[in-house]
Structure formats: structure tokens, C-alpha cells
Design a protein around this motif. Structure first.
Motif, mmCIF file in Angstrom:
data_model
loop_
_atom_site.group_PDB
_atom_site.id
_atom_site.type_symbol
_atom_site.label_atom_id
_atom_site.label_comp_id
_atom_site.label_asym_id
_atom_site.label_seq_id
_atom_site.Cartn_x
_atom_site.Cartn_y
_atom_site.Cartn_z
ATOM 1 N N GLU A 156 -1.547 10.243 -3.858
ATOM 2 C CA GLU A 156 -1.730 8.783 -3.966
ATOM 3 C C GLU A 156 -1.015 8.319 -5.224
ATOM 4 O OE1 GLU A 156 -5.845 7.468 -3.874
ATOM 5 O OE2 GLU A 156 -5.341 5.615 -4.947
ATOM 6 N N LYS A 157 -0.187 7.288 -5.083
ATOM 7 C CA LYS A 157 0.407 6.685 -6.277
ATOM 8 C C LYS A 157 -0.561 5.581 -6.705
ATOM 9 C CE LYS A 157 4.517 6.196 -4.394
ATOM 10 N NZ LYS A 157 5.923 5.782 -4.282
ATOM 11 N N GLY A 158 -1.422 5.965 -7.662
ATOM 12 C CA GLY A 158 -2.590 5.149 -7.994
ATOM 13 C C GLY A 158 -2.274 3.813 -8.614
ATOM 14 N N TYR A 159 -1.056 3.664 -9.097
ATOM 15 C CA TYR A 159 -0.677 2.394 -9.728
ATOM 16 C C TYR A 159 -0.153 1.397 -8.685
ATOM 17 C CZ TYR A 159 3.690 4.852 -9.266
ATOM 18 O OH TYR A 159 4.731 5.565 -8.739
ATOM 19 N N GLN A 160 -0.071 1.828 -7.421
ATOM 20 C CA GLN A 160 0.253 0.890 -6.341
ATOM 21 C C GLN A 160 -1.047 0.525 -5.630
ATOM 22 O OE1 GLN A 160 4.179 3.265 -5.297
ATOM 23 N NE2 GLN A 160 4.191 1.331 -4.222
ATOM 24 N N GLU A 161 -0.975 -0.495 -4.791
ATOM 25 C CA GLU A 161 -2.229 -1.122 -4.352
ATOM 26 C C GLU A 161 -2.928 -0.476 -3.150
ATOM 27 O OE1 GLU A 161 0.345 -4.545 -1.995
ATOM 28 O OE2 GLU A 161 -0.754 -5.028 -3.821
ATOM 29 N N GLY A 162 -2.270 0.479 -2.495
ATOM 30 C CA GLY A 162 -2.812 1.035 -1.245
ATOM 31 C C GLY A 162 -4.221 1.604 -1.374
#
Ligand code: 5GP
Length: 193
Positions: A156-162
């Protein structure tokens, strides 16, 4: 999953445009033994769930989904297909998914034969960025009248909103590694604690 964080640091390459390449074990060459470990980890994280199908999207999710199935008594894996035609068919569930890495919108389909109202679905994918792929897959499960039991993500790219979107909707989301930041100049990657 500590071993995954270490593998990302060792083998991952941060590309321009906020893309992490993990071709060495996940997106081109597949480290089968490592994917097996990730499948075992998903089983631990979702052990209390009833799962009758694992759903993913072609192509990169398939390896993870198959190895995860091994740890859920080999339940069938269904992968949503990127359709070449936009023919609306009665036999298919349809949705549209914007691809983060290819910057295009795909018609994505699953045959009604392989997903139905009695299914309890664990959705898995390799990456979660803005959440388009995951929201599309959730939408397909809802069209089938089936239940989403959980969402399992490798990175998970945690700094994006998904991630925030999926959690706010109330889904049980587990990511094996959550990236807090990455820098394509220095190749530095930090993880959420
Ligand atoms: P989302 O739909 O959440 O914005 O993006 C998730 C999808 O885009 C995943 O299915 C994955 O294939 C792809 N993706 C998003 N970010 C990355 C990335 O940094 N690296 C790779 N290899 N794929 C990504």
C-alpha cells in the motif's frame, strides 16, 4: 511483514512518477517461495473469515491470488479481465478502472458464471495507490450480490488516498507493507510503523 519491507528496500526501485518497481519478485519475475509466505500471512490476517473465492485483477494480482488460495484450502481464484471490446453483455459484470501505471481507463469484466450471491470474497492485489482498482473490484462483487470478506494488499502506498477510502467504507483492509514515503532521487523508502 518485516521480510517484505526488507525485500522492498533491497530489490525495489523507485521510478519517476511515483511508481515502485518490484519486478524482481512480484511484477515480472515471481519469487514463488516468497509469494507463498505472503499467502500464509494473508491467511493469518483473515483467518476468521469465511472465504469461498479470491478475486484479483490481471495481470500482477494473479500470482499473489494463486499463492493465497493455497492457504485458504485452494478456493478458486477469479481474475477480472481487462476487456478489449466495450461490448455490454448479459453474461458479464462490468466496471471501469483507471490504471494508475498506464494512465488509461479499462473496461474490466468478470463472467457471471464465476461470481454469485453465495460467494464470500477475499480481494487481493499487488498495489494499492488511489484505490481505483480496488473500488472497481468491490463494485464487481456487489453486482454479483456476493460479500466482500476482506481486502489484502501486498504494498500500500500509504501517502495516496486508496487505503483511507477503502477503510472509511468499512472494509477489512490488510496491507503487508505500507509505504509512508519514497523518493525517486535518493531511492529512499520509509514504511509506516
Ligand atoms: P490504484 O488503482 O489503487 O490507483 O492503483 C493500483 C493498481 O495500479 C495496482 O493494480 C497496480 O498494478 C498499479 N500500481 C499502482 N501503483 C503502483 C506502483 O507504484 N508500482 C507498481 N508496480 N504498480 C502500481
Amino acid at each position: 511483514m518485516k521480510a517484505l519491507e526488507e525485500k522492498i528496500l533491497k530489490e525495489g526501485i523507485v521510478k519517476e512518477g511515483n511508481v515502485l518497481k518490484v519486478d524482481n519478485f512480484l511484477n515480472h519475475q515471481i519469487d514463488v517461495a516468497f509469494l507463498d509466505q505472503m499467502g500464509a500471512e494473508f491467511r493469518k490476517l483473515f483467518h476468521e473469515k469465511k472465504v469461498t473465492k479470491i478475486l484479483t485483477i490481471e495481470a500482477s494480482g494473479i500470482g499473489v491470488a494463486v499463492m493465497t488460495s493455497k492457504h485458504f484450502d485452494y478456493v478458486p481464484v477469479v481474475f477480472a479481465k481487462k476487456s478489449k471490446t466495450s461490448n455490454i453483455s448479459d453474461e458479464l459484470y462490468h466496471t471501469k478502472i483507471h490504471s494508475y501505471t498506464h494512465q488509461k481507463t479499462n473496461d474490466v469484466v468478470v463472467s457471471k458464471q464465476y461470481l454469485n450471491k453465495d460467494d464470500h470474497v477475499l480481494i487481493v492485489d499487488d498495489f494499492l495507490a488511489n484505490g481505483c482498482a480496488m473500488l472497481g473490484l468491490i463494485n464487481l462483487v456487489h453486482q454479483a450480490g456476493a460479500k466482500v470478506e476482506g481486502v489484502g494488499i501486498v504494498i500500500e502506498k500509504g501517502y495516496q488516498e486508496g487505503g483511507a477510502k477503502i477503510r472509511e467504507l468499512g472494509y477489512h483492509l490488510e496491507s503487508l507493507a505500507i509505504i509512508e514515503s519514497m523518493n525517486d532521487q535518493t531511492c529512499e523508502i520509509t514504511f509506516r510503523k
